[in-house]
Every structure is written in C-alpha cells, then in structure tokens.
Design a protein around this motif. Structure first.
Motif, mmCIF file in Angstrom:
data_model
loop_
_atom_site.group_PDB
_atom_site.id
_atom_site.type_symbol
_atom_site.label_atom_id
_atom_site.label_comp_id
_atom_site.label_asym_id
_atom_site.label_seq_id
_atom_site.Cartn_x
_atom_site.Cartn_y
_atom_site.Cartn_z
ATOM 1 N N ASP A 83 0.674 -1.447 0.005
ATOM 2 C CA ASP A 83 0.102 0.024 0.390
ATOM 3 C C ASP A 83 1.310 1.060 -0.176
ATOM 4 O OD1 ASP A 83 -2.348 -1.524 -0.045
ATOM 5 O OD2 ASP A 83 -1.528 -2.287 2.160
ATOM 6 N N MET A 84 2.620 1.499 0.868
ATOM 7 C CA MET A 84 2.746 2.417 0.383
ATOM 8 C C MET A 84 4.472 1.678 0.621
ATOM 9 S SD MET A 84 1.362 4.656 3.715
ATOM 10 C CE MET A 84 -0.138 5.469 3.251
ATOM 11 N N GLY A 85 5.479 2.640 0.177
ATOM 12 C CA GLY A 85 6.740 2.829 0.223
ATOM 13 C C GLY A 85 7.485 3.278 -0.186
ATOM 14 N N ILE A 86 8.358 3.415 0.883
ATOM 15 C CA ILE A 86 9.606 4.663 0.453
ATOM 16 C C ILE A 86 10.340 4.012 -0.957
ATOM 17 C CG2 ILE A 86 11.815 5.307 1.493
ATOM 18 C CD1 ILE A 86 9.313 5.194 3.247
ATOM 19 N N VAL A 87 10.878 5.203 -1.754
ATOM 20 C CA VAL A 87 10.667 4.923 -2.575
ATOM 21 C C VAL A 87 11.917 6.307 -3.490
ATOM 22 C CG1 VAL A 87 9.964 4.281 -5.490
ATOM 23 C CG2 VAL A 87 9.164 3.269 -3.494
ATOM 24 N N TYR A 88 12.651 5.934 -4.389
ATOM 25 C CA TYR A 88 13.688 6.262 -5.246
ATOM 26 C C TYR A 88 13.335 7.636 -5.643
ATOM 27 C CZ TYR A 88 18.225 4.450 -2.617
ATOM 28 O OH TYR A 88 18.795 4.074 -2.152
ATOM 29 N N GLY A 89 13.743 8.333 -6.568
ATOM 30 C CA GLY A 89 12.724 9.418 -7.084
ATOM 31 C C GLY A 89 12.663 8.585 -9.133
ATOM 32 N N SER A 90 13.976 8.110 -9.034
ATOM 33 C CA SER A 90 14.278 7.713 -10.179
ATOM 34 C C SER A 90 13.575 6.915 -10.234
ATOM 35 C CB SER A 90 16.434 7.805 -10.081
ATOM 36 O OG SER A 90 16.591 6.289 -8.549
ATOM 37 N N HIS A 91 13.694 5.497 -9.402
ATOM 38 C CA HIS A 91 12.610 5.091 -9.522
ATOM 39 C C HIS A 91 10.915 5.348 -9.703
ATOM 40 C CE1 HIS A 91 15.334 2.026 -7.318
ATOM 41 N NE2 HIS A 91 15.983 1.984 -8.087
ATOM 42 N N VAL A 92 10.465 6.288 -9.335
ATOM 43 C CA VAL A 92 9.145 6.935 -10.059
ATOM 44 C C VAL A 92 9.594 6.992 -11.286
ATOM 45 C CG1 VAL A 92 7.707 8.468 -9.441
ATOM 46 C CG2 VAL A 92 8.664 7.406 -7.258
ATOM 47 N N PHE A 93 10.605 7.494 -11.760
ATOM 48 C CA PHE A 93 10.797 8.308 -13.179
ATOM 49 C C PHE A 93 10.089 7.494 -14.006
ATOM 50 C CE2 PHE A 93 13.339 9.444 -16.116
ATOM 51 C CZ PHE A 93 12.579 10.639 -16.731
ATOM 52 N N MET A 94 11.760 5.911 -13.750
ATOM 53 C CA MET A 94 11.884 5.188 -14.779
ATOM 54 C C MET A 94 10.072 3.938 -14.853
ATOM 55 S SD MET A 94 15.633 4.071 -13.432
ATOM 56 C CE MET A 94 16.778 4.672 -14.582
ATOM 57 N N ALA A 95 9.760 3.764 -13.465
ATOM 58 C CA ALA A 95 8.572 3.210 -13.906
ATOM 59 C C ALA A 95 7.772 4.017 -14.717
ATOM 60 C CB ALA A 95 7.975 2.774 -11.717
ATOM 61 N N GLN A 96 7.158 4.820 -14.895
ATOM 62 C CA GLN A 96 6.751 5.612 -15.574
ATOM 63 C C GLN A 96 7.001 5.131 -17.019
ATOM 64 O OE1 GLN A 96 3.795 7.007 -14.078
ATOM 65 N NE2 GLN A 96 5.604 6.816 -12.150
ATOM 66 N N GLU A 97 8.087 4.659 -17.364
ATOM 67 C CA GLU A 97 7.935 4.761 -18.740
ATOM 68 C C GLU A 97 7.650 3.559 -19.819
ATOM 69 O OE1 GLU A 97 9.673 7.220 -20.737
ATOM 70 O OE2 GLU A 97 9.384 8.400 -19.082
ATOM 71 N N PRO A 98 7.873 2.413 -18.520
ATOM 72 C CA PRO A 98 8.934 1.807 -18.128
ATOM 73 C C PRO A 98 10.210 1.369 -18.471
ATOM 74 C CG PRO A 98 7.542 0.095 -18.165
ATOM 75 C CD PRO A 98 7.299 1.411 -18.867
ATOM 76 N N THR A 99 11.070 1.886 -18.133
ATOM 77 C CA THR A 99 12.717 1.900 -18.379
ATOM 78 C C THR A 99 13.144 1.039 -17.523
ATOM 79 O OG1 THR A 99 13.979 2.443 -18.983
ATOM 80 C CG2 THR A 99 13.062 3.909 -17.547
ATOM 81 N N GLY A 100 14.511 0.699 -17.393
ATOM 82 C CA GLY A 100 15.475 0.488 -16.370
ATOM 83 C C GLY A 100 14.946 -1.678 -15.891
ATOM 84 N N PRO A 101 15.180 -0.970 -14.245
ATOM 85 C CA PRO A 101 14.433 -2.206 -13.832
ATOM 86 C C PRO A 101 13.670 -2.560 -13.942
ATOM 87 C CG PRO A 101 14.856 -1.110 -12.208
ATOM 88 C CD PRO A 101 15.347 -0.161 -13.536
ATOM 89 N N PHE A 102 12.456 -1.562 -14.229
ATOM 90 C CA PHE A 102 10.639 -1.832 -14.494
ATOM 91 C C PHE A 102 10.821 -2.185 -15.849
ATOM 92 C CE2 PHE A 102 11.565 1.614 -11.196
ATOM 93 C CZ PHE A 102 11.452 0.447 -10.488
ATOM 94 N N LYS A 103 11.915 -2.332 -16.523
ATOM 95 C CA LYS A 103 11.229 -2.430 -18.110
ATOM 96 C C LYS A 103 10.790 -3.960 -18.466
ATOM 97 C CE LYS A 103 13.896 -2.731 -22.611
ATOM 98 N NZ LYS A 103 15.780 -3.055 -23.564
ATOM 99 N N ASP A 104 9.941 -4.214 -19.407
ATOM 100 C CA ASP A 104 8.554 -4.960 -20.044
ATOM 101 C C ASP A 104 8.190 -5.218 -18.961
ATOM 102 O OD1 ASP A 104 10.539 -5.254 -21.881
ATOM 103 O OD2 ASP A 104 12.414 -6.309 -21.064
#
Length: 319
Positions: A83-104
């Motif tokens: 429901d909640m988490g502590i997350v790096y801003g870079s991961h929030v950004f990449m998850a919108q693409e998604p790219t990096g560790p969120f690719k595919d």
C-alpha cells in the motif's frame, strides 16, 4: 430460566459480540508499508513510522514489510502487493516509462506521492587497514552492492558504471547487516550503502576504523552527467564516527502510496507524520528531512495522492 434458555441467551450474546468485533475489524484499514532489509535506512524509518503514527490512528493497522528496498518496493506497489513504500525518485520516474529495472513490466501509473522522505547519498565503505583508499582501488576487489532487488544495488551499479569500473569489481549481493559483518570479518573488501546514517555502518564504526571513500570532483560531475537524477551533496561529519564531511552523489527518496489507499487515510497519516516529525526523527534522523516537495515529485511524471494534496492545500505547505 432453564439451562436451555440460558444457553440460547449466551449463544445469542456471543453472536452479537462476534458481529460487533467483526464490524470493528472491518472498519480497521490495513496498510502494508515496504521499507528494506534490517540494517538499511528504510527499514528503520518504516518501523518508527508504524509506531508513532499508530498512536494517532487506532483504526489504521500499519504493517512494516521487510523488502530488498526501493526497487522491490516500487515493483510491489505497481503489482498492488504494497500500500505504501519508500522509493527513490529515479524509480518513480523510470516506472512511468517503464525503463531500467521496470522495463517490460507494467507502467507505474498507480504510484502517488505522499512526501519527500529524505535525500540519500551513495557511498562505499571499507576499513582503514583494507588497502583500499580510493574508489578506483575497488577494481579487482570483492564489493557488496546490497540485497538483491534493492535500490542500493541500483545506485551502486549506476555509480560504478558511470566511473567505468563496474565490470572490474567482484560484486557480492547481501543484506546491509551481513555486509557490515562480512567487512569486519575480512570476507569482503568494501560494501556500498545508499542513504545515511545506516545501522550497518554505525555499528561497524563502533569497533573498527571505518573509511568512507571520497569522490573526486570530476567523478561527481561524470556521475551527474551520466545519470541526471543524481546531484552532489555533502554528508555531514557527524554522520559516522571518525568520518569527515564528504561530498557524494545524492538522490531524492519519497514516501509513496498506491492510488487505491483511501484519501482520508493518507490525509490523516500525513497530518500525524508532520505533527510527530520530531518523534519520527528521534527514531531515525532521516525523518527530519521530510517535506512536501510536491513540484519536484510531480516532475517525475506521477501525481500526488489526493489525501496528501488535500493536507498540503489546507495547511498551506504545498511546496
């Protein structure tokens, strides 16, 4: 009154009590909040938040979930497992693409901002007698990069990639606490840590001469050039025993919620967090940095949670 009547009366009473208990249980909102492994900053932040916020919110059951850290927190939020988490801003950004560790994977368009939790540095820790005195010396050495699936592995790998030595180290994946013990026992040459103060480093510094490797100015520039979501900051000399103030790459870390968390629950949790910020900071120093940071979060491509936005609008703190 007959025994049969008494028994029926008791049964009816128990049924009513059971229904009442069930109603109370149903009214209680459960929040699964991802942090990190023990020894990591996020682990202790979520732990103290659950304790402090629970004092104001008896109808909200906050459960601290041990995870690998930011990367896993973001992925599990996207899946609806947290429901909640502590997350790096870079991961929030990449998850919108998604790219990096969120690719595919699925797009992280259900992520919602609650507050900036803190700004965290990424750095390498070794011992004074290790023979490692510069980041370049890590080449050919056993370096623990963090737990699998953690934001620490993500950050440390980025830093070493930008400096051109990732393929020259012998990467080890282990929890923060295990890395601290392994360094103290001579099983590894150094370990990487994101955020401070980290218990693994603090505890090791109590018994050994700990060294935090310094970055050259051109190294910091190269890191920011390669990965724009890092900026140069200074870790204060009071962070670890015997370690002077040190310039290093920083990244912004956020308290993030899934869009499905009720607006009223988030609003009351945020209100409680700011009212109890001193107590939260006493539990872990990183909470002292908490602030709205709305504009910067929304620049990552995700909106604020309506509950947080409502609190900031009413309090006049939406900056």
């Amino acid at each position: 009154m007959t025994l049969r009547t008494i028994a029926c009366t008791l049964a009816a009473g128990l049924a009513v009590a059971s229904l009442a208990t069930g109603a109370v249980a149903q009214d209680k909102t459960s929040i699964a909040w991802g942090g990190s492994n023990p020894g990591g900053v996020m682990y202790y932040m979520v732990g103290v938040a659950g304790t402090e916020l629970g004092k104001d919110l008896p109808d909200v059951n906050i459960t601290q979930v041990t995870t690998g850290g930011s990367t896993e927190n973001a992925k599990r939020l996207i899946k609806g497992e947290l429901d909640m988490g502590i997350v790096y801003g870079s991961h929030v950004f990449m998850a919108q693409e998604p790219t990096g560790p969120f690719k595919d994977g699925p797009k992280g368009d259900m992520l919602r901002g609650v507050a900036m939790a803190y700004e965290g540095p990424t750095y390498f820790v070794t011992l004074a007698d290790s023979g490692v005195s510069t980041i370049a010396d890590l080449a050919g050495k056993k370096v623990a990069l963090g737990p699998p699936g953690s934001g620490t592995v993500f950050n440390c790998s980025n830093i070493l990639t930008a400096l051109g030595i990732l393929d020259q180290v012998e990467p080890q994946m282990m929890t923060f606490a295990d890395a601290g013990r392994a360094l103290g026992n001579g099983q590894i040459d150094a370990f990487c840590q994101s955020s401070s103060p980290a218990a693994a480093v603090t505890e090791l510094a109590e018994t050994r001469d700990v060294v935090v490797l310094t970055y050259e100015e051109d190294q910091l520039a190269k890191i920011s050039e390669t990965y724009p979501f890092y900026h140069t900051g200074t870790m204060p000399e009071t962070t670890y025993k015997g370690v002077p103030a040190t310039d290093m790459p920083y990244t912004t870390v956020y308290w993030v919620a899934h869009e499905s968390v009720p607006e009223d629950v988030v609003k009351r949790m945020v209100a409680s967090a700011y009212e109890r910020q001193d107590a939260l900071a006493n539990g872990h120093k990183a909470w002292a940095q908490m602030k709205p940071d709305v504009e910067n979060f929304e620049a990552l491509g995700a909106p604020m949670h309506p509950g947080a936005a409502a609190y900031y609008a009413e309090s006049g703190a939406a900056k």
